[in-house]
Design a protein around this motif. Sequence first.
Motif, mmCIF file in Angstrom:
data_model
loop_
_atom_site.group_PDB
_atom_site.id
_atom_site.type_symbol
_atom_site.label_atom_id
_atom_site.label_comp_id
_atom_site.label_asym_id
_atom_site.label_seq_id
_atom_site.Cartn_x
_atom_site.Cartn_y
_atom_site.Cartn_z
ATOM 1 N N GLU A 1 -8.390 -94.164 -36.007
ATOM 2 C CA GLU A 1 -9.817 -94.119 -35.707
ATOM 3 C C GLU A 1 -10.233 -92.697 -35.322
ATOM 4 O O GLU A 1 -11.288 -92.209 -35.752
ATOM 5 N N ARG B 1 -8.924 -89.950 -36.346
ATOM 6 C CA ARG B 1 -8.882 -89.095 -37.540
ATOM 7 C C ARG B 1 -9.772 -89.593 -38.674
ATOM 8 O O ARG B 1 -9.849 -88.955 -39.727
ATOM 9 N N GLY B 2 -10.415 -90.753 -38.470
ATOM 10 C CA GLY B 2 -11.310 -91.279 -39.488
ATOM 11 C C GLY B 2 -10.603 -91.877 -40.685
ATOM 12 O O GLY B 2 -11.165 -91.943 -41.775
ATOM 13 N N ARG C 1 -9.555 -94.918 -42.491
ATOM 14 C CA ARG C 1 -9.850 -96.348 -42.530
ATOM 15 C C ARG C 1 -8.689 -97.125 -43.155
ATOM 16 O O ARG C 1 -7.986 -96.630 -44.037
#
Length: 326
Positions: free
Chosen positions: A318, A320-321, A323
């Motif tokens: 989350e 580091r983005g 998904r």
Amino acid sequence: MIAGRTHPTFDRIDVEAIKAQVSLRDVVARRVQLKPRGREFLGLCPFHDERTASFGISEDKGMFHCFGCGANGDVIRFVMLSEGLEFLEAARWLQGGDFPAVDPLVRQAALIRDDAERLAKIADAQALWSSAIPAAGTPATVYARSRGITAPLPGSIRYARTWAWKDYDTGKVGPELPALVGAVQDVSGKVMGVQRIFLKPDGSGKADMRAPKRSLGQLAGCAMRLGRAAPHIVVVEGPEDGLTLAQGLPDVSIWVACGTAMMSLLQLPEVVTTVTLAGDNNAPGRFAVETAGAAFVAQGREVRTMFPDPAFADFNDELRGIRSER
């Protein structure tokens, strides 16, 4: 005159004799394809869906454990879970089966040997921790930065070059690799083990090896403390998630259990009255939170839970983005 009641008779079952004599490996092998790994055997867990084997048994100790869903126990417990039986039904199932017996002298010798090895591993972990250096300016810090951790690393994180494995029968070790080293402390604060993340030489990522994250010493009941013992702590499964939460919640003490199955086994100091369990967004993570929550509630502690946004597998993803693919 009141007539005496008659009761059905039951065959006496020597449960301890069953557990001591029946080969756990033979029972498990009827459901799980096992492969040897050192003194243990590894396979895909029969109690949850997985692609990577996390289910292990120790024939010497007569115990099984899944590091994925947390299922564990002896041969009777395995039959209870796999066959859907109650305790006595499982014991009778084993008693009536045709299973190879285990020599009790062999098992006792194995337990003595394993205890000596356990103490040797704790001693090695303590020696490694003593020789490790502060993380600042080392590949350990570079690795943390690669995972989005920009805050200074706590004193419970150090750096060392150390062997990746050791054969405790022969004493052979190798190879020596750079590693982030986290101190794993017992309830009194004594270092009883270490969690190592083996790194590429420059620290830009994990080493190119199978299972670059490896523990040494005692983990059960212990934690990697990223903060002090406090009335409220947050318990999370892995080091990267722990460092992520420590960065995002600087006023809260974060402790790392070093494994989903270890969360419920964690022994906490009396000063801890409230525990927030931070789990991964998957079945093992939620199972670990549920199991640990029940254990801490039974101890009289207040339990809270938290999870990453549903779009992410864990807290570091989350941050580091990254998904999850679903």
